[in-house]
Design a protein around this motif. Structure first.
Motif, short mmCIF file in Angstrom:
data_model
loop_
_atom_site.label_atom_id
_atom_site.label_comp_id
_atom_site.label_asym_id
_atom_site.label_seq_id
_atom_site.Cartn_x
_atom_site.Cartn_y
_atom_site.Cartn_z
N GLN A 44 0.61 0.00 14.60
CA GLN A 44 -0.59 -0.54 15.25
C GLN A 44 -1.71 0.48 15.12
N GLN A 45 -2.93 -0.02 14.84
CA GLN A 45 -4.08 0.85 14.71
C GLN A 45 -5.34 0.06 15.03
N SER A 46 -6.40 0.77 15.39
CA SER A 46 -7.68 0.13 15.70
C SER A 46 -8.32 -0.39 14.42
N PRO A 47 -9.26 -1.35 14.53
CA PRO A 47 -9.90 -1.90 13.32
C PRO A 47 -10.72 -0.84 12.60
N LYS A 48 -10.96 -1.13 11.31
CA LYS A 48 -11.73 -0.18 10.50
C LYS A 48 -13.12 0.03 11.09
N ILE A 60 -8.78 4.63 20.98
CA ILE A 60 -8.52 4.50 19.54
C ILE A 60 -7.01 4.43 19.38
N GLN A 61 -6.51 3.30 18.89
CA GLN A 61 -5.08 3.06 18.85
C GLN A 61 -4.46 3.63 17.58
N CYS A 62 -3.25 4.17 17.74
CA CYS A 62 -2.43 4.59 16.61
C CYS A 62 -1.00 4.66 17.10
N GLU A 63 -0.18 3.71 16.66
CA GLU A 63 1.23 3.66 17.04
C GLU A 63 2.07 3.70 15.77
#
Length: 1197
Positions: A44-48, A60-63
Motif C-alpha cells: 500500500q502506498q499514497s498516490p503519485k 503518507i502511506q507506505c506498507e
C-alpha cells in the motif's frame, strides 16, 4: 499466493503415461507462504500526485510485507529524509507510513516535495512511487473595477470570469446575488474556461448581479468575483435617447441589431489544435454568436464518432469522448448554423499516451541452479524508455550478479544462487508520466507442501461432477500426481481432468469412483502427499409417482409417492398443493407413501406434488386432481388420454434432435396437444422440465438442445378432461460440451465495509454451464481511473470480495462464465461502488433568512460528493430554541430535526415561536449515517402579534364609571406597546351606539372609564399590540348603576294633582260601568265575564311578548350570539369558553389547511397565508338583564 485458477485444463489421455501436471512456466502465479523467507513487497502506498489539505495532518502511506519483516526509510527530493530530526514527523510502528503533525505547529508548504519509501530486508529492497506532496490552494480573486456594460438588443456578449489559479483548479459557476444559478440555454452558456457567452442579448438579460464563483473543493471554499452589471437597451429606449440628444435633421431612427449569420466566439480562426492523453476525457468546444441563435453540429472528418463513448454537453456546444485512445486522433469539425448561413471550425486532435503496461513484471520464485526471466513491457506515445533498478539502485551501478543478463525489457537469469535474491524495479517513462513496478526474485530450496486439509471427505451424487482439491507449494515447483486407493500407478483413465491448481475433476462420477484419492507433490527436495475421500451416493428417485385422478365430489382419493434413495442418506418427503403447503384440514392425511384426501370438494382440485429431499439432492413428482359432479346415470366413459408410447430419437445433432411417438387411446375426448418434457440425468436427475408443446394431430417434434446435457424425453397427451400420465422415458442422448452461451445475471458491486467491494452474481445452473469445469472470471477496475482491469478466476460460487479499495469509489465490474471448452461472450460492464463511510465534512456557508416571526429559510453549500463518501441521502437540520427574547429562565431544550431529501441546498423551518433566539446546524446524510455538524448558527425571530389578554374583569360599577382589570397576554410574542379598548353602549332594543376607541399604556393592568351614561349597558372589545400589530381581542359587557334619586322622582309623579284628578275620572268611569252591568244583570241578561276580561285585560298583568322590544329577555347561553352574551358576575370569556383571536400572520394555523399545513420535501411552504379577522361589532346585542319597571321608565326618557 494461490496458484491462479486458469481456464485451460489438461485432460488425461488413455495412454500409459502417468497422470501428471507440469507447471514449470507457472512460477509467477505462486505466492510464497508468509512463514518462508522472501524479499519485501509494497502492499500500500499514497498516490503519485498527492494534494493535501493544509488544515489537516499529512499522512503518507507506505506498507510492505516480507520475511524477515522489512525496515523502512524515506527520501525527500532525492536525499535521505531523517525523520528523527523533525519532531513533527512520526513513523507508524511496524510500518513505513509517515504522519506529519502540522495541526499543532508548522506549515504544509514546508513539507512540499517528492517523497519515496524504501522497504528493505536481507533479501532485497522494494521502493514506492515518487509521491509528490502539494498542499491545496484557494487564492482570492484579484481586485478589479468592473465598468457597467451597455449594449443593444441582439448584440453578442462575453462576460469574462478569469478565476484565480488554485490547486486543484476550481469549479466555475455563475449565480446572482440570491445565490441562484443563472439559467443557461442554447443562447446563453458557460464555456470551458468559465466565461459566460451570449450568442445574442435580450432585454431580459439586463441585471446588475452577474457573479462568477470559483469553488475549491479540496479546501471547501468559494471565491466570488465582483458583480458585473449588464444593461440591454431596446429599440424604443434607444430612439428616446437619440431623440433627446439630436435635432430632427440628425435623427434617423434606431433599428434593432440586424439578424446575421453565425461567427465563432471561441475558438479563434478556422482551425485549432488539441492534445489529450490516452484514457482521459477529450473535450472539444465551439461557441458561436449570431441572430437567430445558431445551432452546433459535430462531425469527424476522417471517420465516425465512437458510439458508446461520445457525449454532448452544454447544448451540444461541447463534444466529449471518454476513455480516449490513439484511434480517436484526427480532425473534428464543429458547424454553427442558423437561417442566414453556416460556419465551421476544424480542430486537429492528437492523442498522446503516458506509459501503460503490456506485460508487468511478476514475482519469480526459483530454486538454486534454475533459470527464469523477468519481462517488463510497456507502451505509450511516445514510446516509453525502459530502465531497470536492483533493490532501488540503477542496475548499471548495482552490484554485479553473474546469473543476471539485461536484454532491453527482459532480465534473463541463469543458474541462480541464493545470493541472486533481490527486488527488481522496472521504470517505464516518457514525457507524460511513468510506471514503476517491483518484482522480486526469491531463490528458495523448499520441499513440497500440501495446503489442503488432510482426510477431507467429499460426497457426490452419482452421474454428477466431483472436484477434489490439492493446493500446493514448493521450490522447485512440484509435479502433481493423483493416485486412487493407494495403488502403485497413477490414474490412467481419460475420465479424469486435472486443473493447473492441482484439483482433480471427475466429470461424471460413478459408483466405482468411490474411494481414497492421494495427491502427491514431488520435487527434487522431497515429496508431500495428502489423502482425500470420495463417496458416491445413489440418486434419490421416485419409483412410484402420484397419478392423475378425476373423482366425484364427496368421494376419497389417494396419491402414492414411493421413494428410493441411498441407504446412507435419510430423505424427507413433503407434499405440496399448487406449489404451496397442504390446507390445514383434517381431511388431508399423510401415511407413509400415501396422501389421502377424504370428502373431496371443488376447492381440492389442483396439482399435488411429492418432494423428496436429502442432504445432497432432491426430486419431485406431480399429479393433477380434477373434481367433477357425481354421474347420475351411466354414461360413456370419458377420461384423460392414455400415455403415448414407442418414443424414438432420430437426426441426432449437437444442438437438435427429432423425437417421434405413438399416441395412446384418447378415451372418447380428442387429444388437443402433446407436452414434451426432458430430464438432465447429469445435472438434475429425476427432475423433469418442460421442453415443448405440439398440436394433438402431430406425432413428431424437432427439439432444440443445449450442450453437455444427458437428455431423456417423455411425452404426455392432453384433452379437455386433463393430461395423461407421462410416457416411458426415451433413450438417453448426451450432447457435446461447448463454451457457455450466457454469463451470470444480477451482477452487483456493493461495499460492506469502507475498504472493500463485494461483487455478487446469480450463478449459472448446471444446465446452463454447457460443459464441465464451470468457473467465473471476475474483473474490476475503478471507473474514473487509468488502471487496467484486474481479473481473477473463481470456482462456481456467487460472490467475490475485493479488499483494500478506497472508500466509495465507482467501479466497473464484469463477470464472465467459462468452462473447459472456453469463455462465454464478453459480458457488459456494470457499475458498482466500494463501501460507504460516514461523511467527512459538514455543509459550509450556512446562513439563515428569517421570513417572518414563525418561518425561516436556511441555505447551505452542498458538501462535495468526494467528501460525502457514499450515496447522498439528503441534508438534516437540527434546530432548537435556546431562550425567548423576553425571558432568561433556563428550561429543557427540545431539539427538532428536519430532513431534506436529495441534493437540496435550502429549506424552510416552520412553526417557530416569534421573538425568540434559535440555534441550528446542518449535517449531510449518506447511506452510512450523518456527517459532522456545521458550526452552530444563531438567529432571532422578529416580533409577532400577541395573543388575547388572559382575562378581562369589570368591577366597581358606579353611576357613570366602570373599572376594568385585566391580565397581560400569555403569549406576548414581542414587547407590548399598548392596549386598545373599544366600547359602545347598547340600548334596550339591542341597538349599538357609537364606538369609542381608547389607547392604554402597556404597563397598565387596570383602567377606570368615566363619564359614562347612567344605567346603561356597554360592550367592550379589548386587545394588546406589539410593533408587529394587534393581537386577538377579548370581549365583555357591563352596566352602570341606577341613580336612586331619579327613580324616586319618577315614582313621585303619583303625588301630582293632575295625576290624582285623572285617576279619579278613571274610577268614576269604572263605577258607571259597574252600575250598568248590575242593572243589566238584574234584568236577567247574561254577561260573558270571561270574554270581557280577555278583551279588556289589565295591561299591567299581561305576560310579556317575546317580540316586544321594550324590555330585555332571558336567553340560554347556547342561543346567544357569540359576541353578545348576558352579563354574568365574574364572567370573563364568552359562553363557549373561547377567546376570539385576530389570526396572526405568523400562525401555523394559517398555512394551508389549519394546523395541517403541508410542506415540500425541502420544507418550503405549500399553503398560503390567510387572514381571518373578526368583524367589528355593528349590530346590537340582546340584553340579558331581567326586566324591571326602572328599565321600562328609562326606555321612555
Amino acid at each position: 499466493m494461490q496458484l491462479k485458477i486458469m481456464p485451460k485444463k489438461k485432460r488425461l489421455s488413455a495412454g500409459r503415461a502417468p497422470l501428471m501436471l507440469f507447471l514449470c512456466q507457472m512460477i509467477s502465479a505462486l505466492e510464497v507462504p508468509l512463514d518462508l523467507v522472501q524479499p519485501p513487497t509494497i502492499t500500500q502506498q499514497s498516490p503519485k500526485d498527492y494534494i493535501i489539505d493544509p488544515r489537516e495532518n499529512i499522512v503518507i502511506q507506505c506498507e510492505a510485507k516480507g520475511k524477515p519483516p522489512p525496515s523502512f526509510s524515506w527520501t525527500r527530493n532525492g536525499t535521505h529524509f531523517d525523520i528523527d530530526k523533525d519532531p513533527l514527523v512520526t513513523m507508524k510502528p511496524g510500518s513505513g507510513t509517515l504522519t506529519i503533525n502540522i495541526m499543532s505547529e508548522g506549515k504544509a508548504e514546508t513539507y512540499e516535495g517528492v517523497y519515496q519509501c524504501t522497504a528493505r530486508n536481507e533479501r532485497g529492497a522494494a521502493i514506492s512511487n515518487n509521491i509528490v506532496i502539494r498542499p491545496s490552494r484557494s487564492p482570492l480573486w484579484t481586485k478589479e473595477k468592473l465598468e457597467p456594460i451597455t449594449l443593444r438588443n441582439g448584440q453578442s456578449l462575453v462576460l469574462p470570469c478569469r478565476p484565480p489559479v488554485g490547486l486543484p483548479p476550481p469549479i466555475i459557476f455563475w449565480m446572482d446575488n440570491s445565490f441562484q444559478r443563472l439559467p443557461q440555454s442554447e443562447r446563453v452558456s458557460q464555456g470551458l474556461n468559465g466565461d459566460l457567452y451570449f450568442s445574442n442579448v435580450l432585454p431580459e438579460d439586463t441585471r446588475e448581479d452577474y457573479i462568477c464563483y470559483a469553488r475549491f473543493n479540496h479546501t471547501q471554499t468559494i471565491q466570488q468575483k465582483q458583480p458585473i452589471s449588464v444593461k440591454v437597451i431596446s429599440v424604443d429606449e434607444l430612439n428616446d435617447t437619440i431623440a433627446a440628444n439630436l435635432s430632427d435633421t440628425e435623427f434617423y431612427g434606431a433599428k434593432s441589431h440586424r439578424q446575421r449569420p453565425p461567427t465563432f466566439l471561441t475558438p479563434d480562426g478556422n482551425t485549432s489544435r488539441k492534445e489529450e492523453l490516452r484514457g482521459n476525457v477529450l473535450s472539444l468546444e465551439c461557441i458561436a454568436e449570431g441572430l437567430p441563435t445558431p445551432i452546433i453540429y459535430w462531425i469527424k472528418e476522417d471517420g465516425t464518432l465512437p458510439v458508446n463513448r461520445t457525449f454532448y454537453r452544454n447544448f451540444k456546444k461541447t463534444l466529449q469522448i471518454v476513455q480516449v485512445t490513439e484511434a480517436d486522433s484526427g480532425n473534428y469539425q464543429c458547424i454553427a448554423k442558423n437561417s442566414l448561413g453556416a460556419i465551421h471550425h476544424t480542430i486537429s486532435v492528437t492523442v498522446k499516451a503516458a506509459p501503460y503496461w503490456i506485460i508487468a513484471p511478476q514475482n519469480l520464485v526459483l530454486s538454486p541452479e534454475e533459470d527464469g526471466t523477468l519481462i517488463c513491457r510497456a507502451n505509450g506515445n511516445p514510446k516509453p524508455r525502459i530502465s531497470w533498478l536492483s533493490n532501488g539502485v540503477p542496475i548499471e551501478i548495482a552490484p554485479d550478479d553473474p546469473s543476471r543478463k539485461i536484454d532491453g525489457d527482459t532480465i534473463i537469469f541463469s543458474k541462480v544462487q541464493e545470493r541472486s535474491s533481490a527486488v527488481y524495479q522496472c521504470n517505464a517513462s516518457n514525457e507524460y508520466g511513468y510506471l514503476l513496478a517491483n518484482a522480486f526474485v526469491n531463490v528458495l530450496a523448499e520441499p513440497p507442501r500440501i495446503l489442503t486439509s488432510a482426510n477431507t471427505l467429499y460426497q457426490v451424487i452419482a452421474n454428477r461432477p466431483a472436484l477434489l482439491d490439492c493446493a500446493f507449494f514448493g521450490s522447485p515447483l512440484p509435479v502433481i500426481e493423483w493416485f486412487k486407493d493407494a495403488k502403485g500407478s497413477a490414474l490412467r483413465e481419460d475420465i479424469y481432468v486435472l486443473h493447473e491448481n492441482g484439483t482433480l475433476e471427475i466429470p461424471v462420477a460413478q459408483k466405482d469412483s468411490t474411494g481414497t484419492y492421494t495427491c502427491v507433490a514431488r520435487n527434487k527436495l522431497g515429496m508431500a502427499k495428502n489423502d482425500v475421500h470420495l463417496e458416491i451416493k445413489d440418486p434419490t428417485r421416485i419409483i412410484k409417482q402420484p397419478e392423475y385422478a378425476v373423482v366425484q365430489r364427496g368421494s376419497t382419493v389417494s396419491f402414492e409417492c414411493k421413494v428410493k434413495h441411498d441407504h446412507t442418506l435419510i430423505p424427507t418427503v413433503t407434499w405440496l398443493k399448487d406449489h404451496g403447503e397442504l390446507p390445514n384440514d383434517g381431511r388431508f392425511t399423510v401415511d407413509k407413501d400415501y396422501l389421502v384426501v377424504a370428502d373431496v370438494n371443488d376447492d381440492d382440485g389442483g396439482t399435488y406434488t411429492c418432494v423428496a429431499n436429502t442432504t445432497l439432492d432432491n426430486v419431485s413428482a406431480s399429479a393433477v386432481l380434477s373434481v367433477v359432479a357425481p354421474t347420475p346415470t351411466p354414461a360413456p366413459i370419458y377420461d384423460v388420454p392414455n400415455p403415448p408410447f414407442d418414443l424414438e430419437l432420430t437426426d441426432q445433432l449437437d444442438r437438435s434432435v427429432q423425437l417421434s411417438w405413438t399416441p395412446g387411446d384418447d378415451n372418447n375426448s380428442p387429444i388437443t396437444k402433446f407436452i414434451i418434457e426432458y430430464e438432465d440425468a447429469m445435472h438434475e436427475p429425476g427432475l423433469w422440465h418442460h421442453q415443448a408443446e405440439v398440436p394433438g394431430t402431430q406425432t413428431t417434434a424437432q427439439l432444440k438442445l443445449s450442450p453437455y446435457v444427458n437428455y431423456s424425453f417423455r411425452v404426455m397427451a392432453e384433452n379437455n378432461l386433463g393430461r395423461s400420465l407421462p410416457s416411458e422415458a426415451s433413450e438417453q442422448y448426451l450432447t457435446k460440451a461447448a463454451e457457455p452461451d450466457k454469463n451470470p445475471t444480477a451482477v452487483e458491486g456493493l461495499g460492506s465495509e469502507p475498504d472493500n467491494l463485494v461483487i455478487t452474481w446469480k450463478p449459472l445452473n448446471g444446465f446452463e454451464s454447457n460443459g464441465p469445469g464451470l468457473q467465473y472470471k471476475v474483473s474490476w477496475r475503478q471507473k474514473d481511473g487509468d488502471d487496467e482491469w484486474t481479473s481473477v478466476v473463481v470456482a462456481n460460487v456467487s460472490k467475490y470480495i475485493v479488499s483494500g479499495t478506497p472508500t466509495f469509489v465507482p467501479y466497473l465490474i464484469k463477470v464472465q462464465a467459462l468452462n473447459d471448452a472456453g469463455f462465454a461472450p464478453e459480458p457488459a460492464a456494470v457499475m458498482g461502488h466500494s463501501g460507504e463511510d460516514l461523511p467527512m465534512v459538514a455543509p459550509g456557508n450556512v446562513h439563515v433568512n428569517v421570513v417572518n416571526s414563525t418561518l425561516a429559510e436556511v441555505h447551505w453549500d452542498p458538501v462535495p460528493l468526494k467528501s460525502i463518501r457514499g450515496h447522498l441521502q439528503g441534508y438534516r437540520i437540527y434546530y432548537w430554541k435556546t431562550q425567548s427574547s423576553l425571558t432568561r429562565n433556563r428550561r429543557h431544550i427540545e431539539k427538532k430535526i428536519l430532513t431534506f431529501q436529495g441534493s437540496k441546498t435550502h429549506g424552510m423551518l416552520p412553526g417557530l415561536e416569534p421573538f425568540s433566539h434559535y440555534t441550528l446546524n446542518v449535517r449531510v446524510v449518506n447511506g452510512k449515517g450523518e456527517g459532522p455538524a456545521s458550526p452552530d448558527k444563531v438567529f432571532n425571530t422578529p416580533e409577532g402579534v400577541p395573543s388575547a389578554p388572559s382575562s378581562l374583569k369589570i368591577v366597581n360599577p358606579t353611576l357613570d364609571s366602570l373599572t376594568l382589570e385585566w391580565e397581560p397576554p400569555s403569549h406576548p410574542n414581542g414587547i407590548l406597546t399598548e392596549y386598545t379598548l373599544k366600547y359602545q353602549p347598547i340600548n334596550s332594543t339591542h341597538e349599538l351606539g357609537p364606538l369609542v376607541d381608547l389607547k392604554i399604556p402597556a404597563n397598565k393592568t387596570r383602567w377606570i372609564l368615566k363619564n359614562l351614561n347612567i344605567s346603561t349597558r356597554y360592550k367592550f372589545y379589548f386587545y394588546a399590540q406589539t410593533a408587529a400589530g394587534s393581537g386577538s381581542q377579548i370581549t365583555e359587557e357591563a352596566i352602570t348603576t341606577v341613580d336612586e334619586a331619579m327613580a324616586s322622582r319618577q315614582v313621585d309623579i303619583a303625588t301630582q294633582g293632575w295625576f290624582i284628578g285623572l285617576m279619579c275620572a278613571v274610577a268614576l268611569l269604572i263605577l258607571i260601568l259597574l252600575i250598568v252591568c248590575f242593572i243589566r244583570r238584574n234584568k236577567g241578561g247574561k254577561y260573558p265575564v270571561k270574554e270581557k276580561e280577555d278583551a279588556h285585560a289589565d295591561p299591567e298583568i299581561q305576560p310579556m311578548k317575546e317580540d316586544d322590544g321594550t324590555f330585555g329577555e332571558y336567553r340560554s347561553l347556547e342561543s346567544d350570539a357569540e359576541d353578545h352574551k348576558p352579563l354574568k358576575k365574574g364572567s370573563r370569556t364568552p359562553s363557549d369558553r373561547t377567546v376570539k383571536k385576530e389570526d396572526s400572520d405568523d400562525s401555523l394555523v394559517d398555512y394551508g389547511e389549519g394546523v395541517n399545513g403541508q410542506f415540500n420535501e425541502d420544507g418550503s411552504f405549500i399553503g398560503q397565508y390567510s387572514g381571518k379577522k373578526e368583524k367589528e361589532p355593528a349590530e346590537g346585542n340582546e340584553s340579558s338583564e331581567a326586566p324591571s319597571p326602572v328599565n321600562a321608565m328609562n326606555s321612555f326618557v
